[in-house]
Design a protein around this motif. Structure first.
Motif, PDB file in Angstrom:
ATOM      1  N   ASP A   1      32.546  37.610  31.319  1.00 22.93           N
ATOM      2  CA  ASP A   1      32.511  36.522  30.347  1.00 22.93           C
ATOM      3  C   ASP A   1      31.576  35.495  30.946  1.00 22.93           C
ATOM      4  O   ASP A   1      31.975  34.704  31.798  1.00 22.93           O
ATOM      5  CB  ASP A   1      33.916  35.969  30.132  1.00 22.93           C
ATOM      6  N   GLY A   2      30.311  35.511  30.542  1.00 23.08           N
ATOM      7  CA  GLY A   2      29.331  34.670  31.203  1.00 23.08           C
ATOM      8  C   GLY A   2      29.111  35.171  32.620  1.00 23.08           C
ATOM      9  O   GLY A   2      28.745  36.314  32.824  1.00 23.08           O
ATOM     10  N   GLU A   3      29.366  34.303  33.588  1.00 19.49           N
ATOM     11  CA  GLU A   3      29.207  34.683  34.979  1.00 19.49           C
ATOM     12  C   GLU A   3      30.512  35.174  35.582  1.00 19.49           C
ATOM     13  O   GLU A   3      30.557  35.546  36.741  1.00 19.49           O
ATOM     14  CB  GLU A   3      28.722  33.484  35.807  1.00 19.49           C
ATOM     15  N   GLN A   4      31.596  35.118  34.811  1.00 17.17           N
ATOM     16  CA  GLN A   4      32.898  35.400  35.392  1.00 17.17           C
ATOM     17  C   GLN A   4      33.352  36.820  35.039  1.00 17.17           C
ATOM     18  O   GLN A   4      33.093  37.300  33.934  1.00 17.17           O
ATOM     19  CB  GLN A   4      33.911  34.391  34.876  1.00 17.17           C
ATOM     20  N   VAL A   5      34.023  37.439  35.969  1.00 14.14           N
ATOM     21  CA  VAL A   5      34.471  38.812  35.776  1.00 14.14           C
ATOM     22  C   VAL A   5      35.834  38.792  35.097  1.00 14.14           C
ATOM     23  O   VAL A   5      36.757  38.124  35.578  1.00 14.14           O
ATOM     24  CB  VAL A   5      34.564  39.536  37.131  1.00 14.14           C
ATOM     25  N   LEU A   6      35.952  39.493  33.966  1.00 12.86           N
ATOM     26  CA  LEU A   6      37.259  39.597  33.309  1.00 12.86           C
ATOM     27  C   LEU A   6      38.073  40.715  33.957  1.00 12.86           C
ATOM     28  O   LEU A   6      39.219  40.540  34.332  1.00 12.86           O
ATOM     29  CB  LEU A   6      37.082  39.868  31.826  1.00 12.86           C
ATOM     30  N   TRP A   7      37.501  41.886  34.033  1.00 13.52           N
ATOM     31  CA  TRP A   7      38.143  42.970  34.779  1.00 13.52           C
ATOM     32  C   TRP A   7      37.081  43.910  35.302  1.00 13.52           C
ATOM     33  O   TRP A   7      35.963  43.949  34.788  1.00 13.52           O
ATOM     34  CB  TRP A   7      39.181  43.724  33.945  1.00 13.52           C
ATOM     35  N   VAL A   8      37.407  44.677  36.302  1.00 11.98           N
ATOM     36  CA  VAL A   8      36.491  45.691  36.806  1.00 11.98           C
ATOM     37  C   VAL A   8      37.239  47.004  36.946  1.00 11.98           C
ATOM     38  O   VAL A   8      38.463  47.033  37.057  1.00 11.98           O
ATOM     39  CB  VAL A   8      35.881  45.337  38.183  1.00 11.98           C
ATOM     40  N   GLU A   9      36.462  48.061  36.917  1.00 13.94           N
ATOM     41  CA  GLU A   9      37.052  49.378  37.116  1.00 13.94           C
ATOM     42  C   GLU A   9      36.172  50.139  38.091  1.00 13.94           C
ATOM     43  O   GLU A   9      35.019  50.431  37.774  1.00 13.94           O
ATOM     44  CB  GLU A   9      37.116  50.102  35.782  1.00 13.94           C
TER      45      GLU A   9
ATOM     46  N   PRO B   1      40.226  46.071  41.688  1.00 13.33           N
ATOM     47  CA  PRO B   1      40.469  45.445  40.391  1.00 13.33           C
ATOM     48  C   PRO B   1      41.241  44.143  40.507  1.00 13.33           C
ATOM     49  O   PRO B   1      41.004  43.203  39.747  1.00 13.33           O
ATOM     50  CB  PRO B   1      41.286  46.501  39.632  1.00 13.33           C
ATOM     51  N   TRP B   2      42.155  44.067  41.481  1.00 12.57           N
ATOM     52  CA  TRP B   2      42.941  42.835  41.636  1.00 12.57           C
ATOM     53  C   TRP B   2      42.079  41.713  42.191  1.00 12.57           C
ATOM     54  O   TRP B   2      42.089  40.586  41.680  1.00 12.57           O
ATOM     55  CB  TRP B   2      44.124  43.097  42.572  1.00 12.57           C
ATOM     56  N   VAL B   3      41.316  42.023  43.239  1.00 16.63           N
ATOM     57  CA  VAL B   3      40.631  40.945  43.958  1.00 16.63           C
ATOM     58  C   VAL B   3      39.380  40.495  43.207  1.00 16.63           C
ATOM     59  O   VAL B   3      38.943  39.354  43.363  1.00 16.63           O
ATOM     60  CB  VAL B   3      40.324  41.381  45.406  1.00 16.63           C
ATOM     61  N   LEU B   4      38.820  41.342  42.361  1.00 18.84           N
ATOM     62  CA  LEU B   4      37.601  40.943  41.661  1.00 18.84           C
ATOM     63  C   LEU B   4      37.883  40.232  40.342  1.00 18.84           C
ATOM     64  O   LEU B   4      36.962  39.781  39.685  1.00 18.84           O
ATOM     65  CB  LEU B   4      36.718  42.163  41.394  1.00 18.84           C
ATOM     66  N   ARG B   5      39.134  40.136  39.931  1.00 18.46           N
ATOM     67  CA  ARG B   5      39.415  39.494  38.658  1.00 18.46           C
ATOM     68  C   ARG B   5      39.182  37.992  38.763  1.00 18.46           C
ATOM     69  O   ARG B   5      39.742  37.324  39.628  1.00 18.46           O
ATOM     70  CB  ARG B   5      40.860  39.784  38.238  1.00 18.46           C
ATOM     71  N   GLY B   6      38.303  37.466  37.897  1.00 18.14           N
ATOM     72  CA  GLY B   6      38.070  36.026  37.876  1.00 18.14           C
ATOM     73  C   GLY B   6      37.002  35.535  38.816  1.00 18.14           C
ATOM     74  O   GLY B   6      36.713  34.343  38.816  1.00 18.14           O
ATOM     75  N   VAL B   7      36.395  36.402  39.625  1.00 22.14           N
ATOM     76  CA  VAL B   7      35.348  35.915  40.528  1.00 22.14           C
ATOM     77  C   VAL B   7      34.015  35.874  39.782  1.00 22.14           C
ATOM     78  O   VAL B   7      33.898  36.379  38.676  1.00 22.14           O
ATOM     79  CB  VAL B   7      35.223  36.794  41.784  1.00 22.14           C
TER      80      VAL B   7
ATOM     81  N   GLU C   1      30.425  46.946  25.126  1.00 21.82           N
ATOM     82  CA  GLU C   1      30.962  46.075  24.093  1.00 21.82           C
ATOM     83  C   GLU C   1      30.389  44.694  24.277  1.00 21.82           C
ATOM     84  O   GLU C   1      30.277  44.205  25.388  1.00 21.82           O
ATOM     85  CB  GLU C   1      32.491  46.013  24.189  1.00 21.82           C
ATOM     86  N   THR C   2      30.042  44.081  23.175  1.00 16.88           N
ATOM     87  CA  THR C   2      29.449  42.756  23.283  1.00 16.88           C
ATOM     88  C   THR C   2      30.247  41.702  22.543  1.00 16.88           C
ATOM     89  O   THR C   2      29.916  40.528  22.620  1.00 16.88           O
ATOM     90  CB  THR C   2      28.013  42.770  22.724  1.00 16.88           C
ATOM     91  N   ASP C   3      31.306  42.099  21.825  1.00 19.88           N
ATOM     92  CA  ASP C   3      31.995  41.090  21.014  1.00 19.88           C
ATOM     93  C   ASP C   3      32.767  40.097  21.884  1.00 19.88           C
ATOM     94  O   ASP C   3      32.656  38.895  21.707  1.00 19.88           O
ATOM     95  CB  ASP C   3      32.891  41.753  19.965  1.00 19.88           C
ATOM     96  N   ASP C   4      33.556  40.585  22.822  1.00 21.94           N
ATOM     97  CA  ASP C   4      34.238  39.635  23.708  1.00 21.94           C
ATOM     98  C   ASP C   4      33.821  39.932  25.151  1.00 21.94           C
ATOM     99  O   ASP C   4      34.504  40.616  25.877  1.00 21.94           O
ATOM    100  CB  ASP C   4      35.758  39.699  23.525  1.00 21.94           C
ATOM    101  N   GLY C   5      32.672  39.425  25.525  1.00 22.87           N
ATOM    102  CA  GLY C   5      32.200  39.633  26.875  1.00 22.87           C
ATOM    103  C   GLY C   5      31.197  40.770  26.947  1.00 22.87           C
ATOM    104  O   GLY C   5      30.974  41.479  25.983  1.00 22.87           O
ATOM    105  N   MET C   6      30.601  40.923  28.115  1.00 23.54           N
ATOM    106  CA  MET C   6      29.550  41.916  28.308  1.00 23.54           C
ATOM    107  C   MET C   6      29.985  42.921  29.361  1.00 23.54           C
ATOM    108  O   MET C   6      30.649  42.568  30.324  1.00 23.54           O
ATOM    109  CB  MET C   6      28.288  41.195  28.782  1.00 23.54           C
ATOM    110  N   THR C   7      29.630  44.188  29.185  1.00 20.94           N
ATOM    111  CA  THR C   7      29.976  45.193  30.178  1.00 20.94           C
ATOM    112  C   THR C   7      28.783  45.416  31.088  1.00 20.94           C
ATOM    113  O   THR C   7      27.686  45.675  30.625  1.00 20.94           O
ATOM    114  CB  THR C   7      30.359  46.510  29.491  1.00 20.94           C
TER     115      THR C   7
END
Lengths: 390, 166
Positions: free
Chosen positions: A53-61, A363-369, A26-32
């Motif tokens: 989102d740019g260089e920042q991680v929104l979520w990871v799985e 997923p918890w620790v990588l959010r926002g890094v 998906e490219t509309d709100d952020g990049m996968t």
């Protein structure tokens, strides 16, 4: 090969359908961003899908299962001595640490206890597995950050420990040396002196690493304050081992649980750190390597004489019952819940491995890094894929 | 390499090309399980040092590599990725299957999720048995592969039988 190419492709297509995971680009709100399954930073075959989102991680799985070999099903059709061979390969860097809890669980069900000399030797091999494991970590952590030199030092000094294991058991890192009721053989002549000498060498390696890796300014910048896990969160996610101790929780099964192993005869410290960041996790593991060298040296010096095998029947049948035994692996708590119905093999075995629980916090620790920090955090959380997927 | 394949090249020139090919194998390492550690010991360990045989580990991409070393347990979930990366490699390409798991399934011969041999999906040139093989065994596999490359006639590359390191 008698398979035609079209058959091959049909096979591959069928398997690809199994492996598909519902993650769309998906490219509309952020990049996968897809990392893995074949990527050096994932220690093998972990796959991580991150939404950026740019260089920042929104979520990871994290997506696991690329190394799933069906252990819990396989052990149902094996006998107890055969299972020992198999469980060596769960966490392949420290194989004797995988055997020990399973053997202890079977012994507990049978009401057998290994002689004191066997307990000492088991603990020595357990700790030597830990040294080999954590040496690899220290080298690997450098590689993750971009420093290739520590890997060569680690590989060089790891060989000494592997040689010692090989001279006893014949296997470089799958010793398969523990038996129900004791050990396969006694140690060769002169082995103890050589081991003590090598432990001194490994302590020198730890000093070297402390200056080379942990004293490096770039390394500190890449790891200090990155991926902080508070103690409560770590406990909630079920973290064990060095990851938990680096968050300041004083918890070590070697000291806390009274198992028939020789840790109670050795004098060692449980290393903790209060920061809970990547640097703390690396530092704790380095100090643990030192403590393991200390334990091995002490146990080699006080090794009692005596038999190495208790009286057990030739054909091992474990009486009906249930037992859970866990020990402190290099990665954390490793336990086996064995359900026996009095047969040659167990009815059911649940394997509790440390890595599976350790990466549940990803997923918890990588959010926002930031993206480069993913690699530092994954490297310092330290998992083995065989240990996650079994 | 088109001239070599058609067999129109004079023999000394073929030999020269083969010699230069065999000493510059870029090895794409597919470390999957226990064997990956022994492969890492062969690659990064000062005791074994695979680079002295002319094998260069750690290429940036499979598209730059000549040799694929599948080391470890290949599961059914992993197979599509193995096949896809093998297809991305440029010809002529070679495959080393390292360890019992990649050869035939190994200790997981009756597992429901393990592929019983990577040769079900990609053609293998050298089998290195062992669980896991010692780094020396991998080195011997590389040496045997180099011998094959030296005497290779590109036209019957795909007709050759695989080598098994004893």
């Amino acid at each position: 090969m008698t398979v035609t190419e079209s058959e091959q492709l049909a096979y591959v297509a069928a398997k690809a359908a199994d492996a598909r995971v519902n993650v769309e680009l998906e490219t509309d709100d952020g990049m996968t961003l897809n990392i893995g399954p074949q990527h050096p930073a994932t220690h093998g075959t972990l796959r991580i899908v991150a939404k950026l989102d740019g260089e920042q991680v929104l979520w990871v799985e994290p997506i696991m299962g690329y190394m799933h070999r069906g252990y819990e099903k396989l052990v149902e059709v094996r006998t107890y001595p055969q299972i020992t061979t198999l469980v060596n390969r769960i966490d392949w860097l420290a194989a004797s640490c995988n055997e020990v809890p399973f053997i202890l669980a079977a012994e507990q069900l049978m009401g057998v206890e290994a002689p004191l000399r066997a307990q000492y030797l088991r603990t020595i091999f357990h700790e030597m597995g830990r040294i080999a494991h954590l040496t690899m970590f220290l080298g690997d952590m450098g590689v993750q950050i971009g420093a290739l030199t520590p890997m060569f030092y680690a590989m060089r000094d790891r060989e000494f420990v592997l040689n010692q294991t090989e001279s006893v058991s014949g296997g470089r890192f799958h010793p398969n040396f523990n038996r129900i009721g004791g050990l396969k053989d006694d140690i060769p002549k002169g082995w103890l002196d050589e081991t003590i000498r090598i432990m001194r060498k490994m302590e020198a390696f730890c000093d070297q690493m402390e200056e080379l890796l942990l004293g490096n300014e770039i390394f500190e910048q890449r790891t200090r304050g990155i991926g902080i896990i508070p103690a409560e969160i770590a406990q909630q996610y079920g973290l064990t081992g060095a990851n938990l101790r680096a968050s300041g929780v004083d918890w070590d099964l070697r000291r806390d649980v009274d198992s028939p192993m020789a840790w109670k005869h050795a004098d060692f410290d449980v290393i903790t750190h209060t920061d809970g960041d990547c640097y703390a996790r690396t530092w704790v593991r380095l100090q643990e390597t030192r403590e393991a060298c200390k334990i091995v040296t002490q146990l080699c010096e006080d090794l009692p004489a005596g038999p190495i095998m208790a009286k057990v029947p030739r054909i091992i049948k474990v009486p009906a019952g249930e037992a859970y035994v866990a020990t402190e692996n290099p990665l954390g708590e490793m336990g086996y819940y064995v359900v026996s119905q009095g047969d040659l093999g167990p009815f059911r075995v649940k394997i509790r491995t440390a890595s599976f629980h350790n990466i549940s916090i990803v997923p918890w620790v990588l959010r926002g890094v930031y993206v480069p920090d993913i690699i530092s955090i994954l490297g310092s959380l330290y998992f083995i894929l065989g240990d996650i997927d079994r | 390499m088109g001239l070599v394949e058609s067999g129109k090249l004079p023999k000394p020139l073929t030999q020269l090309l083969n010699t230069s090919r065999k000493y510059s194998l870029w090895m794409y390492q597919w470390g999957l399980a226990c064997c990956a550690i022994e492969m890492a010991a062969a690659m990064a360990g000062p005791r074994f040092d695979i680079m002295r045989l002319g094998v260069i580990p750690l290429p940036a991409s499979p598209r730059q590599s000549d040799l694929l070393c599948v080391s470890g347990t290949v599961t059914d979930k992993m197979v599509p990725a193995v096949r896809r990366l093998w297809e991305q490699m440029p010809d002529p390409k070679y495959v080393i299957s390292m360890g019992s798991c990649a050869n035939c399934g190994g200790p997981y011969w009756d597992s429901y999720s393990v592929t019983k041999g990577v040769d079900q999906v990609i053609p293998v040139d050298v089998y290195v048995p062992g669980c896991p093989p010692r780094p020396e065994a991998l080195l011997e596999g590389v040496v045997l592969l180099q011998e094959r490359i030296q005497n290779e006639d590109m036209a019957d590359k795909w007709r050759g039988d695989p080598i098994v390191v004893s």
